[in-house]
Enzyme design. Structure first.
Site, PDB file in Angstrom:
ATOM      1  N   MET A  35      -7.281  28.481  26.152  1.00  0.00           N
ATOM      2  CA  MET A  35      -5.900  28.199  25.743  1.00  0.00           C
ATOM      3  C   MET A  35      -5.889  26.891  24.955  1.00  0.00           C
ATOM      4  SD  MET A  35      -3.806  30.532  27.041  1.00  0.00           S
ATOM      5  CE  MET A  35      -3.994  31.878  28.236  1.00  0.00           C
ATOM      6  N   HIS A  36      -5.397  26.966  23.739  1.00  0.00           N
ATOM      7  CA  HIS A  36      -5.412  25.745  22.923  1.00  0.00           C
ATOM      8  C   HIS A  36      -4.228  25.608  21.978  1.00  0.00           C
ATOM      9  CE1 HIS A  36      -6.848  28.624  19.932  1.00  0.00           C
ATOM     10  NE2 HIS A  36      -6.546  27.744  19.014  1.00  0.00           N
ATOM     11  N   ARG A  37      -3.419  26.644  21.827  1.00  0.00           N
ATOM     12  CA  ARG A  37      -2.343  26.577  20.836  1.00  0.00           C
ATOM     13  C   ARG A  37      -1.262  25.586  21.273  1.00  0.00           C
ATOM     14  NH1 ARG A  37      -2.832  30.124  16.789  1.00  0.00           N
ATOM     15  NH2 ARG A  37      -4.390  31.761  17.063  1.00  0.00           N
TER      16      ARG A  37
ATOM     17  N   ARG B 264      -7.392  17.517  23.961  1.00  0.00           N
ATOM     18  CA  ARG B 264      -5.949  17.330  23.807  1.00  0.00           C
ATOM     19  C   ARG B 264      -5.188  17.869  25.014  1.00  0.00           C
ATOM     20  NH1 ARG B 264      -4.856  20.591  19.958  1.00  0.00           N
ATOM     21  NH2 ARG B 264      -3.366  21.996  20.903  1.00  0.00           N
TER      22      ARG B 264
ATOM     23  N   ASP C 269      -5.270  32.646  24.182  1.00  0.00           N
ATOM     24  CA  ASP C 269      -4.295  32.644  23.095  1.00  0.00           C
ATOM     25  C   ASP C 269      -5.022  32.465  21.762  1.00  0.00           C
ATOM     26  OD1 ASP C 269      -5.000  29.971  23.070  1.00  0.00           O
ATOM     27  OD2 ASP C 269      -2.998  29.196  23.446  1.00  0.00           O
TER      28      ASP C 269
END
Length: 304
Positions: free
Chosen positions: A145-147, A180, A224
């Protein structure tokens, strides 16, 4: 290679174009091939176009239909100025035809990402990532998951942690986590809750061989992201994609991927379906056979 540092997307694209222009003027290529849908794809295509160099686009024709995604704009602009289209799946062909492209410039070659998996299968299998993470084959879930829509907002991050808590009630969960995301978890005061999730295996972003081995032996995947939809389909591993759309529809119509809304109740139903053996088995799309690169080289020999 170009030493393009950090900056806004516009600044990075501009610096890429300036750097590539010098390289193209020096090398004088007969054709420039660009790959995928990232900012450097579009930047390289525009630069070649301005220098009157023919462009080949690998993974051309893919569309999500969501122009709010930067990648979608990159795809559309790149394909509008492409001279030779290398297509990975049927939807790419269909989109390009609808957009008025000429069939003689279009080549359905298959998926070079699958070529890489096939070529390096031995190295993938040699990875000791399962032992390093104390995992059993088919006994864990892989999450990517990174969006920004998922990881940059406190409410969405709380939902993500709730999903992790739900999954780890039944299986270990491997989460190669982006720096992040770590920063935002700390920023929103969620680090303690994250650390309390038993069965969660957090890692730094992994090398290719290790990550591919996790895909191969995961019970299922939560994501995602984009490329992992294709890789999981090739491996016939169930994949739940937490997005409203995908630019890779063959992974849904033929493969093991399914789009799912980020609703914990819906996700629980889908996860139970997978664990109970009721999820679709899927099939590998046409020409995802490890020979796409051979086809591309053959075409380039004919046209150059």
């Amino acid at each position: 290679f170009l030493n393009v540092g950090q900056g806004s997307p516009t600044e990075q694209i501009a610096n890429i174009m300036v750097g590539l222009e010098a390289e193209m003027m020096k090398e004088k290529p007969d054709m420039v091939m660009v790959v995928g849908d990232v900012n450097s794809t579009m930047a390289a295509a525009i630069t070649a176009n301005k220098l009157h160099i023919p462009i080949a686009h690998l993974e051309s024709g893919l569309r999500s239909g969501d122009r709010g995604m930067p990648e979608e704009i990159n795809r559309i602009i790149t394909d509008r100025i492409t001279n030779c289209f290398f297509i990975t799946e049927q939807s790419g062909w269909d989109h390009l035809i609808r957009e008025g492209q000429e069939e003689e410039k279009m080549h359905f070659v298959g998926n070079t990402m699958i070529d890489t998996i096939v070529a390096f299968e031995e190295e993938i299998e040699k990875s000791n990532v399962l032992e390093q993470c104390s995992l059993e084959k088919d006994g864990f879930v892989l999450m990517t998951m990174h969006r920004p829509a998922t990881v940059d907002h406190p409410k969405e991050l709380e939902k993500l942690l709730s999903l992790m808590e739900m999954v780890t009630q039944k299986l270990n969960l491997v989460f190669p986590i982006h720096p992040r995301t770590v920063k935002n978890i700390e920023k929103f005061g969620l680090k303690g809750r994250l650390n309390d999730i038993a069965g969660l295996v957090m890692t730094e972003p992994m090398g290719y061989f290790s990550f591919q081995k996790l895909i191969k032996y995961a019970r299922f995947i939560l994501t995602d992201s984009g490329g992992i939809q294709e890789e999981s389909t090739f491996r016939k591993v169930p994949c739940l994609t937490l997005r409203p759309n995908t630019e890779r529809p063959s992974t849904i119509t033929l493969g093991t991927n399914e789009l799912v809304t980020f609703d914990l109740g819906v996700l629980k139903e889908k996860i139970d379906q997978i664990l109970d053996g009721g999820f679709k088995q899927g099939e590998v799309p046409p020409k995802w056979d490890g020979r796409a690169t051979e086809r591309i080289v053959g075409i380039l020999k004919d046209i150059l």
